[in-house]
Design an enzyme around this catalytic site. Structure first.
Site, PDB file in Angstrom:
ATOM      1  CE1 TYR A 116      44.984  38.474  28.056  1.00  8.95           C
ATOM      2  CE2 TYR A 116      43.835  40.853  28.544  1.00  8.95           C
ATOM      3  CZ  TYR A 116      44.424  39.055  28.725  1.00  8.95           C
ATOM      4  OH  TYR A 116      43.494  38.646  29.211  1.00  8.95           O
ATOM      5  CE  LYS A 126      50.505  25.863  36.813  1.00  6.31           C
ATOM      6  NZ  LYS A 126      49.421  25.696  38.139  1.00  6.31           N
ATOM      7  CG  ASP A 136      47.271  25.512  39.834  1.00  6.34           C
ATOM      8  OD1 ASP A 136      47.987  26.924  39.984  1.00  6.34           O
ATOM      9  OD2 ASP A 136      47.186  24.401  39.480  1.00  6.34           O
ATOM     10  CG  ASP A 158      40.822  39.450  31.742  1.00  8.26           C
ATOM     11  OD1 ASP A 158      40.279  40.524  32.092  1.00  8.26           O
ATOM     12  OD2 ASP A 158      40.950  39.824  30.878  1.00  8.26           O
ATOM     13  CG  ASP A 163      36.029  39.198  34.978  1.00  4.92           C
ATOM     14  OD1 ASP A 163      36.319  40.558  34.894  1.00  4.92           O
ATOM     15  OD2 ASP A 163      36.201  38.836  33.916  1.00  4.92           O
TER      16      ASP A 163
END
Length: 330
Positions: free
Chosen positions: A121, A167, A199, A223, A227
């Site tokens: 971001y 990751k 994952d 992020d 959620d």
């Protein structure tokens, strides 16, 4: 902290509606606070051409804490100046790098600690001459060290377990992330730490979220995972957040959107806004007793006075009245 000034950013669409409820609770729980409204988001663009006017930024910098309602308006979805740009700038200007996203329901009681001012971001981005578009994920070890330390401190105060999500089997930034987290871990022998690929973390959150205590991860992973955790514990409409730095004010805000489809109808659910206000009382002002009282009152109101998004028929005002009634009886 007494006579503290709170910079309130009412935001857009349902934002002013849920902000009004939050301010009502603060006046009940902490009447000594000074609550000041400032332009932000789409409302600020209309008034000044800027989603984060200089006057608002200065007010936020000098405040004890920032209470922010949802922003965003379809009018500016494809505009050059968008409300979300102001949100990213505010985070960067205040350097609120540690985003706490609690998720609690039944046996589930976890907090996702999301690094908030680095990664995709905030990395280099652009368009090459051949039409290729790129966004760059960038982290410095010092950024990872400070968010890891914040997460370890939180885990130490809770269940003593920290899951670092990355990751590392693919990304160079994640390999550095994992290395630095374990360097910091050497200072926290009382905290159990494990690594989890993102994952797998998503799968585990969806299937067995009760196994987690504190999870720490980079900006984009955080992020998405926060959620998902919110969805597992009641939905985004109930999810609060606290964004903290090492100095200066924190930013406290619900994670849901501005819901333009129900704006002005008086049926917005203020629970996430009120839970964010409780986080402000706890982490922003150090008023733990008031924070707990508000959290408990919101939990009661959710059971007795649900709004339409939860299958009920209560209005925003009726929900607020239920919260106040519980606060009054203790």
């Amino acid at each position: 902290m007494s006579h503290a000034r709170i910079a309130c950013l009412p935001g857009d669409c349902i934002g002013p509606e849920v902000m009004a409820v939050a301010q009502r609770m603060l006046r009940e729980l902490a009447p000594d606070l000074e609550l000041e409204d400032h332009l932000f988001g789409a409302a600020a663009i209309r008034a000044t051409g800027d989603s984060l006017p200089d006057a608002t930024l200065e007010a936020c910098r000098s405040a004890a804490a920032v209470l922010k309602a949802p922003i965003g308006d379809p009018e500016f979805d494809a505009a050059d100046v968008r409300p979300e740009q102001g949100m990213l700038r505010l985070r960067a200007e205040l350097d609120v790098y540690a985003n706490f996203r609690p998720a609690k329901q039944g046996a589930v009681d976890l907090v996702i600690v999301r690094e908030l001012v680095g990664g995709l971001y905030f990395g280099a981005r652009g368009v090459r001459e051949d039409g290729t578009v790129f966004d760059t994920c960038e982290y410095h070890p010092s950024q990872v060290e400070r968010i890891a330390r914040r997460a370890f401190e939180l885990a130490r105060s809770r269940g003593g377990r920290l899951t670092s999500v990355d990751k590392a089997n693919v990304l160079e930034t994640s390999r550095m992330w994992r290395r630095v987290v374990h360097e910091v871990a050497a200072e926290y022998s009382d905290v159990e730490v494990e690594d989890l690929l993102v994952d797998n973390a998503a799968m585990q959150l969806a299937s067995a979220p009760e196994q987690f205590d504190v999870l720490v991860t980079e900006n984009m992973f955080g992020d998405i995972l926060s959620d998902l955790a919110a969805a597992m514990t009641g939905g985004l409409g109930l999810a609060p957040s606290a964004s903290l730095g090492d100095a200066g004010p924190g930013v406290f805000e619900p994670v849901h959107g501005s819901a333009p489809d129900i704006a002005g109808k008086g049926i917005a659910n203020p629970a996430a806004m009120l839970r964010s206000t409780a986080l402000l009382l706890e982490y922003g002002l150090g008023r733990s007793a008031e924070a707990r009282a508000l959290e408990e009152a919101v939990d009661v109101a959710l059971g007795t006075t649900p709004t339409p998004d939860l299958g009920g028929r209560s209005t925003t005002a009726e929900f607020a009245d239920a919260v106040l009634q519980k606060l009054a009886v203790g």
